[in-house]
Enzyme design. Sequence first.
Site, mmCIF file in Angstrom:
data_model
loop_
_atom_site.group_PDB
_atom_site.id
_atom_site.type_symbol
_atom_site.label_atom_id
_atom_site.label_comp_id
_atom_site.label_asym_id
_atom_site.label_seq_id
_atom_site.Cartn_x
_atom_site.Cartn_y
_atom_site.Cartn_z
ATOM 1 N N LYS A 174 0.812 -1.217 -0.058
ATOM 2 C CA LYS A 174 0.039 -0.003 -0.019
ATOM 3 C C LYS A 174 0.955 1.230 -0.034
ATOM 4 O O LYS A 174 0.760 2.108 -0.764
ATOM 5 C CB LYS A 174 -0.957 0.254 1.114
ATOM 6 C CG LYS A 174 -1.596 1.177 1.587
ATOM 7 C CD LYS A 174 -2.641 1.243 2.705
ATOM 8 C CE LYS A 174 -1.669 1.436 3.964
ATOM 9 N NZ LYS A 174 -1.527 2.992 4.358
ATOM 10 N N ASN A 175 1.972 1.286 0.804
ATOM 11 C CA ASN A 175 2.703 2.590 1.035
ATOM 12 C C ASN A 175 3.828 2.895 0.140
ATOM 13 O O ASN A 175 4.211 3.742 0.092
ATOM 14 C CB ASN A 175 3.258 2.384 2.596
ATOM 15 C CG ASN A 175 2.014 2.734 3.521
ATOM 16 O OD1 ASN A 175 1.055 2.881 3.120
ATOM 17 N ND2 ASN A 175 2.537 2.617 4.740
ATOM 18 N N CYS A 201 -4.959 12.308 12.460
ATOM 19 C CA CYS A 201 -5.943 11.157 12.458
ATOM 20 C C CYS A 201 -5.758 10.623 13.692
ATOM 21 O O CYS A 201 -4.984 11.186 14.693
ATOM 22 C CB CYS A 201 -5.189 10.087 11.179
ATOM 23 S SG CYS A 201 -3.527 9.609 11.778
ATOM 24 N N ARG A 206 -0.023 14.534 12.632
ATOM 25 C CA ARG A 206 0.493 14.394 11.079
ATOM 26 C C ARG A 206 0.631 15.824 10.697
ATOM 27 O O ARG A 206 0.135 16.161 9.521
ATOM 28 C CB ARG A 206 -0.777 13.639 10.331
ATOM 29 C CG ARG A 206 -1.041 12.270 11.058
ATOM 30 C CD ARG A 206 -0.144 11.164 11.378
ATOM 31 N NE ARG A 206 0.472 10.659 10.186
ATOM 32 C CZ ARG A 206 -0.063 9.556 9.543
ATOM 33 N NH1 ARG A 206 -1.451 9.101 10.131
ATOM 34 N NH2 ARG A 206 0.430 9.151 8.549
ATOM 35 N N ASP A 215 4.522 0.880 12.301
ATOM 36 C CA ASP A 215 3.338 0.241 11.690
ATOM 37 C C ASP A 215 3.170 -1.493 12.239
ATOM 38 O O ASP A 215 1.987 -1.820 12.060
ATOM 39 C CB ASP A 215 3.171 0.087 10.192
ATOM 40 C CG ASP A 215 3.070 1.582 9.772
ATOM 41 O OD1 ASP A 215 3.141 2.095 8.271
ATOM 42 O OD2 ASP A 215 2.694 2.410 10.404
ATOM 43 N N ARG A 244 -8.771 -0.352 4.630
ATOM 44 C CA ARG A 244 -8.029 0.611 4.002
ATOM 45 C C ARG A 244 -6.662 0.138 3.770
ATOM 46 O O ARG A 244 -5.770 0.587 2.804
ATOM 47 C CB ARG A 244 -7.651 2.088 4.992
ATOM 48 C CG ARG A 244 -8.943 2.360 5.306
ATOM 49 C CD ARG A 244 -8.528 3.823 6.012
ATOM 50 N NE ARG A 244 -7.644 4.395 5.325
ATOM 51 C CZ ARG A 244 -6.787 5.667 5.861
ATOM 52 N NH1 ARG A 244 -7.254 6.096 7.292
ATOM 53 N NH2 ARG A 244 -5.967 6.297 5.265
HETATM 54 C C1 EPZ Z 1 3.920 7.139 6.189
HETATM 55 O O1 EPZ Z 1 3.236 8.169 6.644
HETATM 56 C C2 EPZ Z 1 3.355 5.780 6.255
HETATM 57 N N1 EPZ Z 1 2.110 6.208 5.471
HETATM 58 C C3 EPZ Z 1 2.613 5.445 7.816
HETATM 59 O O2 EPZ Z 1 1.993 4.252 7.541
HETATM 60 C C4 EPZ Z 1 3.932 5.221 8.506
HETATM 61 O O3 EPZ Z 1 3.542 4.860 9.821
HETATM 62 C C5 EPZ Z 1 4.909 6.434 8.413
HETATM 63 O O4 EPZ Z 1 5.199 6.842 7.133
HETATM 64 C C6 EPZ Z 1 6.092 6.203 9.329
HETATM 65 O O5 EPZ Z 1 6.795 5.056 8.573
HETATM 66 C C7 EPZ Z 1 2.162 6.123 4.004
HETATM 67 O O6 EPZ Z 1 3.245 5.706 3.585
HETATM 68 C C8 EPZ Z 1 0.813 6.521 3.194
HETATM 69 P P1 EPZ Z 1 6.124 10.533 8.198
HETATM 70 P P2 EPZ Z 1 3.946 9.689 6.832
HETATM 71 O O7 EPZ Z 1 5.986 11.682 7.598
HETATM 72 O O8 EPZ Z 1 4.525 9.880 5.725
HETATM 73 C C9 EPZ Z 1 6.282 13.755 11.765
HETATM 74 C C10 EPZ Z 1 -0.173 2.926 7.668
HETATM 75 O O9 EPZ Z 1 -0.715 2.460 8.715
HETATM 76 N N2 EPZ Z 1 6.178 14.796 10.819
HETATM 77 O O10 EPZ Z 1 7.317 9.560 8.268
HETATM 78 O O11 EPZ Z 1 2.730 10.436 7.026
HETATM 79 C C11 EPZ Z 1 5.156 13.104 11.981
HETATM 80 O O12 EPZ Z 1 4.209 13.789 12.749
HETATM 81 C C12 EPZ Z 1 0.348 4.410 7.855
HETATM 82 O O13 EPZ Z 1 0.094 2.269 6.752
HETATM 83 C C13 EPZ Z 1 6.365 15.979 10.880
HETATM 84 O O14 EPZ Z 1 6.619 16.344 12.356
HETATM 85 O O15 EPZ Z 1 4.802 9.497 8.004
HETATM 86 C C14 EPZ Z 1 5.314 11.760 12.582
HETATM 87 O O16 EPZ Z 1 5.363 11.757 14.129
HETATM 88 C C15 EPZ Z 1 0.303 4.951 9.302
HETATM 89 N N3 EPZ Z 1 6.385 16.888 9.943
HETATM 90 C C16 EPZ Z 1 6.644 11.520 11.974
HETATM 91 O O17 EPZ Z 1 7.315 12.589 11.444
HETATM 92 C C17 EPZ Z 1 5.981 16.598 8.465
HETATM 93 O O18 EPZ Z 1 6.140 17.522 7.705
HETATM 94 C C18 EPZ Z 1 6.620 10.454 10.942
HETATM 95 O O19 EPZ Z 1 5.692 10.778 9.957
HETATM 96 C C19 EPZ Z 1 5.817 15.170 8.293
HETATM 97 C C20 EPZ Z 1 6.014 14.276 9.421
#
Ligand code: EPZ
Length: 425
Positions: free
Chosen positions: A22-23, A117, A122, A306, A398
């Site tokens: 998915k990701n 969420c 996020r 995850d 999802r």
């Molecule tokens: C991706 O989300 C995945 N989703 C998530 O999977 C996964 O948990 C996550 O990466 C971490 O591995 C998809 O790929 C569609 P991040 P993403 O930006 O990109 C902070 C699932 O269950 N952050 O790496 O949104 C944020 O708050 C989902 O399949 C900022 O502070 O994750 C978080 O604490 C859930 N500012 C951390 O980074 C930003 O601009 C990780 O977020 C962006 C992120």
Amino acid sequence: MGKINIAGAKTLEGKVRIGGAKNASLPILAATLLAESKNTIKEVPPLKDVLTICEVLKQLGCSVEFGENGEIDVDSSELTEVEASDELVRQMRASFLVIGPLLARMKKARIPLPGGCAIGSRPIDLHLKGFAALGADIKFNHGFVEATCDDLIGDRVYLDFPSVGATENLMMAATRAKGETVIENAAEEPEVVDLANFLNKLGAKVVGAGTDTIKIEGVKELSGTEHTVIPDRIEAGTFMAAAAISRGDVLIENVISEHVKPVMRKMEEMGVSVTESDGNVRIKSKGRQLKPVKLKTLPYPGYPTDMQPQMVSLLSTVPGESIVTETVFENRFRHVEELKRMNANIIVQGNSAIINGASSLLGAPIKATDLRAGASLVLAGLVAEGTTQVHDMYHLERGYYGFMDKLSKLGAEIWKDHENIKKVL
Ligand code: EPZ
């Protein structure tokens, strides 16, 4: 799917095949916007989130056709819009990944703020800071992000956190910028690498994906290609946890073992038998005394966030004290309250869950609060005494395709109300 029933104390045995990630699918589908051409993406899981991002692509003017075996044909020759609807982006926040490609190709984008969420706020500050570093003008208007630029100019961007989404969005934006972009402290997840491989097949010049420094040399145009997405390491990890929690013996097929190494090594530390062989992983915990462990989630190649809820469920069945610490998201223990309704002995202190797996789990009515929490509750239901009713199962649609069917084929007894207990969902 609203509510399902799971009969407990089952041992899973047999084999299960893992689907496409998915990701990896979501950013790669967004990246089809970069080329004025057709693209074919294969092994895409037909999940609700995939359908949602395909709706966004259609809103922008793409034609999207679904073929056999997870094949999706996207024709982005003509884009008629640069705005995605609030309704769709709210449904699936990863739709925000279209902003990078739109900026690169159309020099503008108007995308709703994705919002938070169940697992955290996020934020998208790192995405926007990166776009601004490449010369984009960012405005907030009535709940939308409005990004415009004359041209994107390559520059160096340091990510305060190795955000997966920010790395992906900036990598896509930089493919058609003038000059070189260097993303420092980049995310190293396998899905980032799969996206980079797709971009390079389009004609982009991306090097370093999978390390903390990614360099992108901008090019004038990109042309269509075809690509098969990598297997889903989180679906694989979830079935590894299902085999382990049920004290079963399961062969998991279509796995890139490097991608699930953190989960395999942590399970071996618990005393689970893990056997890797060309593209498969066999998990056997039948007749084995499992041991408690300490675990901390980290960006890849650390233990994946995850897979944290699934491990909390598994450790709830292991005698002794385990500690699970969540360092990536600020609110990712909502499954704990539901597990405690099943007699799990867990105390959350700050960003750690202290788990004592002495007593056995008891079936109870519980609620899925998000995708991975829902999966962890299904795993708990597999081994609890009696029957467990899991409400709000739509969360799982999802991220897991055919999840109940695959579990049933391994020996789980799962049914909806008023259905024959043996009937597979
Ligand atoms: C991706 O989300 C995945 N989703 C998530 O999977 C996964 O948990 C996550 O990466 C971490 O591995 C998809 O790929 C569609 P991040 P993403 O930006 O990109 C902070 C699932 O269950 N952050 O790496 O949104 C944020 O708050 C989902 O399949 C900022 O502070 O994750 C978080 O604490 C859930 N500012 C951390 O980074 C930003 O601009 C990780 O977020 C962006 C992120």
